[in-house]
Design an enzyme around this catalytic site. Sequence first.
Site, PDB file in Angstrom:
ATOM      1  N   THR A  45       0.757  -1.281  -0.034  1.00 52.68           N
ATOM      2  CA  THR A  45       0.017  -0.026  -0.011  1.00 52.68           C
ATOM      3  C   THR A  45       0.953   1.310   0.132  1.00 52.68           C
ATOM      4  O   THR A  45       0.396   2.255  -0.388  1.00 52.68           O
ATOM      5  CB  THR A  45      -1.004   0.024   1.150  1.00 52.68           C
ATOM      6  N   ALA A 132      14.238 -12.044   4.630  1.00 55.02           N
ATOM      7  CA  ALA A 132      13.092 -12.597   5.336  1.00 55.02           C
ATOM      8  C   ALA A 132      11.720 -11.804   5.282  1.00 55.02           C
ATOM      9  O   ALA A 132      10.956 -12.235   5.855  1.00 55.02           O
ATOM     10  CB  ALA A 132      13.338 -13.111   6.599  1.00 55.02           C
ATOM     11  N   GLY A 133      11.697 -10.619   4.465  1.00 54.32           N
ATOM     12  CA  GLY A 133      10.618 -10.058   4.434  1.00 54.32           C
ATOM     13  C   GLY A 133      10.573  -9.166   5.731  1.00 54.32           C
ATOM     14  O   GLY A 133       9.660  -8.612   6.184  1.00 54.32           O
ATOM     15  N   SER A 137      17.420  -4.816   4.264  1.00 58.57           N
ATOM     16  CA  SER A 137      17.700  -3.994   3.320  1.00 58.57           C
ATOM     17  C   SER A 137      17.745  -2.482   3.695  1.00 58.57           C
ATOM     18  O   SER A 137      18.816  -1.608   3.815  1.00 58.57           O
ATOM     19  CB  SER A 137      16.948  -3.868   1.810  1.00 58.57           C
ATOM     20  N   ASP A 189       9.718   0.729   4.627  1.00 61.05           N
ATOM     21  CA  ASP A 189      10.975   0.261   5.547  1.00 61.05           C
ATOM     22  C   ASP A 189      11.686   1.354   6.027  1.00 61.05           C
ATOM     23  O   ASP A 189      11.904   1.107   7.426  1.00 61.05           O
ATOM     24  CB  ASP A 189      11.569  -0.788   4.724  1.00 61.05           C
TER      25      ASP A 189
HETATM   26  P1  ADP Z   1      14.799  -7.871   3.290  1.00 57.83           P
HETATM   27  O1  ADP Z   1      14.937  -6.427   3.069  1.00 57.83           O
HETATM   28  O2  ADP Z   1      13.294  -8.433   3.286  1.00 57.83           O
HETATM   29  O3  ADP Z   1      15.660  -8.599   3.944  1.00 57.83           O
HETATM   30  P2  ADP Z   1      15.781  -7.515   0.535  1.00 57.83           P
HETATM   31  O4  ADP Z   1      15.883  -8.454  -0.580  1.00 57.83           O
HETATM   32  O5  ADP Z   1      14.976  -6.155   0.283  1.00 57.83           O
HETATM   33  O6  ADP Z   1      15.183  -8.382   1.854  1.00 57.83           O
HETATM   34  O7  ADP Z   1      17.233  -7.150   0.959  1.00 57.83           O
HETATM   35  C1  ADP Z   1      18.132  -8.202   1.226  1.00 57.83           C
HETATM   36  C2  ADP Z   1      19.681  -7.700   0.710  1.00 57.83           C
HETATM   37  O8  ADP Z   1      20.067  -6.734   1.370  1.00 57.83           O
HETATM   38  C3  ADP Z   1      20.609  -8.921   0.674  1.00 57.83           C
HETATM   39  O9  ADP Z   1      20.642  -9.858  -0.419  1.00 57.83           O
HETATM   40  C4  ADP Z   1      21.762  -7.900   0.660  1.00 57.83           C
HETATM   41  O10 ADP Z   1      22.251  -7.472  -0.463  1.00 57.83           O
HETATM   42  C5  ADP Z   1      21.363  -6.611   1.491  1.00 57.83           C
HETATM   43  N1  ADP Z   1      21.824  -6.859   2.850  1.00 57.83           N
HETATM   44  C6  ADP Z   1      20.933  -6.631   4.041  1.00 57.83           C
HETATM   45  N2  ADP Z   1      21.597  -6.966   4.987  1.00 57.83           N
HETATM   46  C7  ADP Z   1      22.781  -7.049   4.771  1.00 57.83           C
HETATM   47  C8  ADP Z   1      24.015  -6.939   5.709  1.00 57.83           C
HETATM   48  N3  ADP Z   1      23.924  -7.109   6.989  1.00 57.83           N
HETATM   49  N4  ADP Z   1      25.234  -7.226   4.989  1.00 57.83           N
HETATM   50  C9  ADP Z   1      25.095  -7.220   3.658  1.00 57.83           C
HETATM   51  N5  ADP Z   1      23.852  -6.823   2.630  1.00 57.83           N
HETATM   52  C10 ADP Z   1      22.820  -7.054   3.334  1.00 57.83           C
HETATM   53 MG    MG Z   2      13.959  -5.113   1.795  1.00 61.13          MG
END
Ligand code: ADP
Ligand code: MG
Length: 400
Positions: A45, A132-133, A137, A189
């Site tokens: 949303t 993991a949602g 990121s 987020d």
């Molecule tokens: P979510 O935000 O739900 O965990 P995303 O696909 O939006 O999933 O983001 C995950 C990506 O963010 C990872 O694949 C990586 O590229 C980056 N990322 C997140 N946390 C870290 C971390 N601690 N170190 C390095 N990269 C990270």
């Molecule tokens: Mg994300």
Amino acid sequence: MPLLEPGSPTDLIATTTAAFTERFGRPPRLVGWAPGRVNLIGEHTDYNRGLVLPVALPHATWVAVAPRADRQLRLSSAQQDALWTGTLDDLEPAAITGWAAYAAGVLWALREEGLEIPGLDLHVHSTVPLGAGLSSSAALECAVGVALVGLLGRSLEDTHDGVPLRDVLVRAGIRAETEVAGAPTGGMDQTVAVHARAGSALLIDFDDGARRHLDLDLEGRVLLVTDTRVSHELTDGGYAARRADCEAAASALGLDSLRRASLEDVEGLTDERVRRRARHIVTEIARVQRTVDALAQRAWSEVARCFLDSHTSMRDDFEISTDELDTAVSVAVEAGALAARMTGGGFGGSTVAIVPEERLSAVVRAIDAAFTQRSYAAPSHLVVQPGAGASVEAVDALGG
Ligand code: ADP
Ligand code: MG
């Protein structure tokens, strides 16, 4: 009952600081951190100018940083093997690849905002599960952002060109994610990662940007998050395709966003798939408002109905659920959860349930058993006390 623990801030600062020192041969200047989040309700949303109701996790991402005298940038993470190195001249969207998009991308975006970016070394450590949602990121983006604000000797309460620095960080995180990483997410987020308050959920209205902190008293119930370990990739295309469908729906209705659409409007859309996508958005925005009202009135059966309707809508109309998510939701409710739904962008990721404290271990056991029986990967579980938003810790002050 094994749970994924957030860890103690003091220990995490020490771990991140030690790893930084080991890697770069000198201690960091400071550590910035920002939390992951779980969205209670309001999925997809945000980019439709709608409502969302996230909670910051006690699980966070920690970023140790020190400036350099030259123009070099060195970025490392305990969660990723690849070290990213470059110079300030490489801070351009096309030149930043891999996980560094979420870190160097923020440095680029903050420079675009007019902040002075020095050469620096940076090390990341996180207790937010990746993909993991739960928004690892944005936790990374915002932790990098607050660390940089700290390096510049600025306070998070300052403004920059008349804009609160916290809002500059939110915008920079969104630009890193959409323009550098290529994940067209909507801003929930980063907003909660920067603005959350402990003990509260954050109601965000993406029409006018209004934020309201809502005291979250679940009267003897806890928030249980279950990571199904089916990892989504928001850069994969499913997310962008949903966003495109929503834009197509708004444009077919002659509206600037689905926030202006009524249920009657969307039921008149001719494209069957676009109609279902738009119906999810319009009904979901209404459910966020109903959930807020129900929480305020302690109308628990109404909260339960909103969660279940939301899950059904994401499964059938928006088509972003998976068998694992559907299983975790239905088993949680059968085992005594008040309410459960999938949470986050979908295509994998996590569920969120409101569980009476005395049913917690029974619910966790039932989900684990159901996953074993179906030969799914073992899920992991987090119990969430709503946490605070991003901030900076001076390493000196902590004896680092
Ligand atoms: P979510 O935000 O739900 O965990 P995303 O696909 O939006 O999933 O983001 C995950 C990506 O963010 C990872 O694949 C990586 O590229 C980056 N990322 C997140 N946390 C870290 C971390 N601690 N170190 C390095 N990269 C990270
Ligand atoms: Mg994300």
